[in-house]
Structures are given as C-alpha cells and as structure tokens.
Write a protein that holds these residues in place. Structure first.
Motif, short mmCIF file in Angstrom:
data_model
loop_
_atom_site.label_atom_id
_atom_site.label_comp_id
_atom_site.label_asym_id
_atom_site.label_seq_id
_atom_site.Cartn_x
_atom_site.Cartn_y
_atom_site.Cartn_z
N TRP A 23 1.90 -26.01 -17.05
CA TRP A 23 0.62 -27.44 -16.75
C TRP A 23 -0.52 -26.68 -15.55
O TRP A 23 -1.89 -27.16 -15.31
CB TRP A 23 1.05 -28.88 -16.36
CG TRP A 23 0.45 -30.22 -17.03
CD1 TRP A 23 -0.37 -30.20 -17.36
CD2 TRP A 23 0.15 -29.66 -15.01
NE1 TRP A 23 -0.57 -31.57 -16.48
CE2 TRP A 23 -1.05 -31.33 -15.36
CE3 TRP A 23 0.30 -29.59 -13.53
CZ2 TRP A 23 -1.80 -31.71 -13.97
CZ3 TRP A 23 -0.97 -30.30 -12.64
CH2 TRP A 23 -1.68 -31.72 -12.90
N ARG A 24 -0.18 -26.04 -14.65
CA ARG A 24 -0.74 -25.68 -13.42
C ARG A 24 -1.82 -24.72 -13.73
O ARG A 24 -2.65 -25.13 -13.42
CB ARG A 24 0.00 -25.68 -12.70
CG ARG A 24 1.14 -26.93 -11.29
CD ARG A 24 0.30 -27.21 -10.76
NE ARG A 24 -0.38 -26.62 -9.30
CZ ARG A 24 -1.02 -26.25 -9.70
NH1 ARG A 24 -2.39 -26.84 -9.56
NH2 ARG A 24 -1.60 -25.07 -7.86
N ARG A 70 -2.99 -24.62 -17.24
CA ARG A 70 -3.49 -24.69 -17.93
C ARG A 70 -4.34 -26.12 -17.81
O ARG A 70 -5.68 -26.05 -17.95
CB ARG A 70 -3.17 -25.06 -19.21
CG ARG A 70 -2.33 -23.64 -19.69
CD ARG A 70 -2.16 -23.84 -21.39
NE ARG A 70 -1.43 -22.82 -21.50
CZ ARG A 70 -0.73 -21.84 -22.94
NH1 ARG A 70 -1.73 -23.17 -23.34
NH2 ARG A 70 -0.74 -20.78 -23.05
N GLY A 71 -4.57 -26.82 -16.68
CA GLY A 71 -4.55 -28.43 -16.17
C GLY A 71 -5.77 -27.61 -15.67
O GLY A 71 -6.23 -26.67 -16.10
N ARG A 120 -6.97 -28.34 -12.89
CA ARG A 120 -7.27 -26.90 -11.63
C ARG A 120 -6.99 -25.88 -11.44
O ARG A 120 -7.75 -25.00 -11.30
CB ARG A 120 -6.09 -27.76 -10.42
CG ARG A 120 -6.72 -29.75 -9.80
CD ARG A 120 -5.94 -29.97 -8.84
NE ARG A 120 -5.79 -31.30 -8.89
CZ ARG A 120 -4.77 -31.95 -8.65
NH1 ARG A 120 -3.86 -31.84 -8.75
NH2 ARG A 120 -5.39 -33.55 -8.40
N GLU A 130 2.63 -33.77 -8.92
CA GLU A 130 3.60 -32.53 -9.95
C GLU A 130 4.56 -31.76 -9.09
O GLU A 130 5.61 -31.40 -9.80
CB GLU A 130 2.49 -32.63 -10.96
CG GLU A 130 1.63 -31.33 -10.56
CD GLU A 130 0.00 -31.68 -9.86
OE1 GLU A 130 -0.78 -31.33 -9.87
OE2 GLU A 130 -0.09 -34.04 -9.59
#
Length: 195
Positions: free
Chosen positions: A180-181, A183-184, A186, A22
């Motif tokens: 995204w990073r 809330r993802g 990881r 990503e």
C-alpha cells in the motif's frame, strides 16, 4: 519485538516526526502477531529471553531514531568498526575451552561474520535514510518471524501452530502495508521524484 512501537514513540518525541495512521495501525497489528508468537514462549517459562528481547527492541528503536536524525552521516563504517570490536572480543572469549568452536563452527562463523552480519547491519544502518524509524522496525520483524523457520530447517525444531499463526499475521500485515505504501499516492510520488 516491539521495536516499531518504540521507534514510533521515540521518533515522535525526539524528532517531531508525525507517524502516519497506517503505520500505527500496521505496528499494532504486527505487535499482536508477535504477541501470539511470544505467548508460546511465555507459556514455556522463557521470561529471561523475552525480557532480553524487550531491552534489545528498545535499543534498536533508539538506534533507528538516532540514524534517522543524522541521516546525512554515513554510519556504515561505524557499524563495521563495532562489528570488528565485537568479533575480536568474542574471538578471545570464545577461545576458552567450554566455548571453543570446532572446525564446522568456524566455517559457519566465517560466513556469518564476513557476509550475513555485515550485509544485514549495513542495510539496517542505511534504511533510516530513506524510510522512517518505525518502518525500519517493521521490516526487521520479518527476521523475528523467519527465525523459527531457519531453526526448523537447520536444527529440525518445529515451530508450534500458535507461532506459525502469529508469523502469518505479521507477514500478511507487512506485505499489505508496504504494498500500500509503495502503490499509494505518496509512494508513487516519492518514486517519481527519486527517479
């Protein structure tokens, strides 16, 4: 600036850090947006500035990679020392007649020198301790996009529609990527382990 791409390559080659898919995707999309912004400059024949930007991007990527490699060492004092040396050099050179700043320029230089630049470069120096070098490079591209906005606000020089389109591509991509990073899976795990 292709600093995130250079940083991804340097981190992979010299640090053995695996760059996430990503991150590669966001880097490539953002570089497309930056290419749109710079296409306007290339059409105007500003090759010297674009070449200088490319060299600067490579130097920044190398800096991020080194900071990431030695993240246990606090490099903020070294960054401050470098700033003082550069300021002293520019003070001597800048006092020459054609470059001498006037009264208002000294105020702007003081604000830049005592607040804006130290805070910005201090945070840039700290960043690779917590995120990868390519991610620091991605965040720095916000400055590339916002630069024309500041020039428009301060000097009245309007950015072209092409530059605004490229800037929008960069900002939307970065917003999606970092959201995204964070809330993802990881990002949530990292936040819980640090909290």
């Amino acid at each position: 600036m292709p600093a995130p791409l250079f940083a991804a390559i340097l981190s992979w080659v010299f640090l053995g850090e695996r760059v996430r898919v990503e991150t590669w995707a966001a880097t490539l999309v953002v570089l497309g947006g930056i290419a749109i912004v710079f296409w306007d400059g290339l059409a105007r024949g500003t090759w010297d500035g674009d070449l200088a930007g490319l060299v600067t991007a490579l130097c920044l990527a190398g800096n991020f990679t080194i900071l990431r490699h030695r993240k246990h060492i606090d490099m903020v004092p070294a960054t401050a020392l470098g700033g003082f040396i550069a300021a002293g050099f520019l003070l001597v050179i800048g006092a020459a007649a054609p470059l001498a700043p006037d009264g208002r320029d000294w105020l702007v230089l003081a604000v830049l020198g005592f607040f804006v630049v130290p805070v910005a470069f201090g945070l840039i120096t700290i960043g690779p301790r917590y995120i990868t070098a390519p991610e620091v490079g991605l965040l720095m591209l916000v400055e590339t996009v916002l630069g024309p906005l500041w020039v428009w606000l301060a000097l009245g020089e309007r950015a072209s529609a092409l530059s605004l389109t490229g800037g929008a591509v960069v900002l939307v991509t970065l917003a999606v990527y970092f959201t995204w990073r964070l809330r993802g899976p990881r990002g949530v795990a990292a936040a819980q382990s640090s909290g």
